[in-house]
Design a protein around this motif. Structure first.
Motif, PDB file in Angstrom:
ATOM      1  N   PRO A  85      -2.094   1.803 -16.913  1.00 55.17           N
ATOM      2  CA  PRO A  85      -1.257   0.855 -16.161  1.00 55.17           C
ATOM      3  C   PRO A  85      -1.981   0.389 -14.898  1.00 55.17           C
ATOM      4  CG  PRO A  85      -0.427   3.108 -15.934  1.00 55.17           C
ATOM      5  CD  PRO A  85      -1.544   3.155 -16.926  1.00 55.17           C
ATOM      6  N   PRO A  86      -1.622  -0.798 -14.434  1.00 54.22           N
ATOM      7  CA  PRO A  86      -2.250  -1.292 -13.208  1.00 54.22           C
ATOM      8  C   PRO A  86      -1.943  -0.386 -12.027  1.00 54.22           C
ATOM      9  CG  PRO A  86      -0.767  -2.952 -14.148  1.00 54.22           C
ATOM     10  CD  PRO A  86      -0.645  -1.724 -14.975  1.00 54.22           C
ATOM     11  N   ASN A  87      -2.848  -0.330 -11.076  1.00 50.88           N
ATOM     12  CA  ASN A  87      -2.668   0.446  -9.858  1.00 50.88           C
ATOM     13  C   ASN A  87      -1.923  -0.455  -8.857  1.00 50.88           C
ATOM     14  OD1 ASN A  87      -2.920   1.660  -7.343  1.00 50.88           O
ATOM     15  ND2 ASN A  87      -4.931   2.515  -7.810  1.00 50.88           N
ATOM     16  N   HIS A  88      -0.608  -0.337  -8.849  1.00 52.44           N
ATOM     17  CA  HIS A  88       0.210  -1.228  -8.021  1.00 52.44           C
ATOM     18  C   HIS A  88      -0.042  -1.042  -6.533  1.00 52.44           C
ATOM     19  CE1 HIS A  88       2.365  -3.032 -11.322  1.00 52.44           C
ATOM     20  NE2 HIS A  88       2.524  -1.814 -11.859  1.00 52.44           N
ATOM     21  N   ARG A  89      -0.335   0.162  -6.112  1.00 55.74           N
ATOM     22  CA  ARG A  89      -0.645   0.391  -4.693  1.00 55.74           C
ATOM     23  C   ARG A  89      -1.913  -0.372  -4.296  1.00 55.74           C
ATOM     24  NH1 ARG A  89      -2.981   5.098  -1.465  1.00 55.74           N
ATOM     25  NH2 ARG A  89      -2.235   4.612   0.611  1.00 55.74           N
ATOM     26  N   ALA A  90      -2.926  -0.331  -5.139  1.00 53.05           N
ATOM     27  CA  ALA A  90      -4.166  -1.060  -4.853  1.00 53.05           C
ATOM     28  C   ALA A  90      -3.916  -2.565  -4.847  1.00 53.05           C
ATOM     29  CB  ALA A  90      -5.238  -0.695  -5.874  1.00 53.05           C
ATOM     30  N   ILE A  91      -3.124  -3.051  -5.790  1.00 52.59           N
ATOM     31  CA  ILE A  91      -2.802  -4.480  -5.844  1.00 52.59           C
ATOM     32  C   ILE A  91      -2.070  -4.905  -4.569  1.00 52.59           C
ATOM     33  CG2 ILE A  91      -1.393  -6.212  -7.034  1.00 52.59           C
ATOM     34  CD1 ILE A  91      -2.034  -4.647  -9.660  1.00 52.59           C
ATOM     35  N   ASP A  92      -1.111  -4.096  -4.130  1.00 56.20           N
ATOM     36  CA  ASP A  92      -0.371  -4.407  -2.898  1.00 56.20           C
ATOM     37  C   ASP A  92      -1.289  -4.424  -1.682  1.00 56.20           C
ATOM     38  OD1 ASP A  92       1.960  -4.613  -4.361  1.00 56.20           O
ATOM     39  OD2 ASP A  92       2.681  -2.595  -3.827  1.00 56.20           O
ATOM     40  N   ARG A  93      -2.220  -3.489  -1.616  1.00 55.23           N
ATOM     41  CA  ARG A  93      -3.134  -3.434  -0.466  1.00 55.23           C
ATOM     42  C   ARG A  93      -4.050  -4.662  -0.437  1.00 55.23           C
ATOM     43  NH1 ARG A  93      -6.018   2.108   0.050  1.00 55.23           N
ATOM     44  NH2 ARG A  93      -6.493   1.261   2.100  1.00 55.23           N
ATOM     45  N   VAL A  94      -4.543  -5.061  -1.600  1.00 57.66           N
ATOM     46  CA  VAL A  94      -5.404  -6.251  -1.669  1.00 57.66           C
ATOM     47  C   VAL A  94      -4.600  -7.498  -1.314  1.00 57.66           C
ATOM     48  CG1 VAL A  94      -6.695  -7.737  -3.245  1.00 57.66           C
ATOM     49  CG2 VAL A  94      -7.069  -5.275  -3.281  1.00 57.66           C
ATOM     50  N   THR A  95      -3.385  -7.605  -1.844  1.00 57.03           N
ATOM     51  CA  THR A  95      -2.527  -8.751  -1.531  1.00 57.03           C
ATOM     52  C   THR A  95      -2.261  -8.821  -0.029  1.00 57.03           C
ATOM     53  OG1 THR A  95      -1.481  -8.595  -3.709  1.00 57.03           O
ATOM     54  CG2 THR A  95      -0.283  -9.817  -2.013  1.00 57.03           C
TER      55      THR A  95
END
Length: 168
Positions: A102-112
């Motif tokens: 599954p995607p790493n949602h925490r990493a996606i949020d940090r990049v966003t």
């Protein structure tokens, strides 16, 4: 600018009617140069500080052809190619393995969040970053090595121009 295939972009710079684009991309490289666009019937647009990053891929053979022209002091030796600071060609691993996670949602949020902060920067009040004392010392050591390399007699003019762009 993101291009899946940079060789098509390089070819487009040679097309009639797009003569000013090489100049634009060269001047928009470091982010502290203004650029004015004059359009008939639409007026002028002035951007006080342009900065363009170019991301994309290019087959090694096509890249070699462009670099060959630069090294021979051909028409493409106008400084644009020397502004490409990081070229990476990863070696394909010997084996392939399917990975389904599954995607790493925490990493996606940090990049966003990081991209949003960048977009919201105020161009009238630019962010100024400074090195820590340890980082400053490392930078000065690196800069000294770079200056010695740029001034060495064993480099081609194109490579000398490329390394000299690291100063900025």
């Amino acid at each position: 600018m993101i291009r899946d295939e940079l060789s098509g972009w390089f070819a487009s710079l040679e097309k009639q009617g797009r003569e000013g684009e090489r100049e634009f991309f060269s001047s928009a490289w470091n982010g502290d140069t203004g650029y004015t666009i004059d359009r008939i019937s639409r007026g002028s647009i002035h951007v006080p500080a342009c900065c363009v990053s170019i991301l994309g891929g290019i087959p090694p053979a096509r890249l070699r052809a462009y670099l060959s022209d630069v090294l021979k002091d051909g028409p493409s030796n106008d400084g644009l190619m020397q502004r490409f600071q990081l070229l990476v060609y990863p070696d394909a691993p010997g084996e392939w393995k399917y990975v389904d996670r599954p995607p790493n949602h925490r990493a996606i949020d940090r990049v966003t969040h990081a991209f949003r902060r960048i977009v919201e920067l105020d161009c009238e009040c630019p962010l100024i970053l400074k090195f820590t004392p340890d980082a400053q010392e490392l930078f000065q050591e690196w800069m000294g090595l770079l200056e010695c390399r740029v001034r060495a007699d064993d480099l081609s003019p194109a490579m000398q121009a490329h390394l000299a762009k690291f100063r900025v």
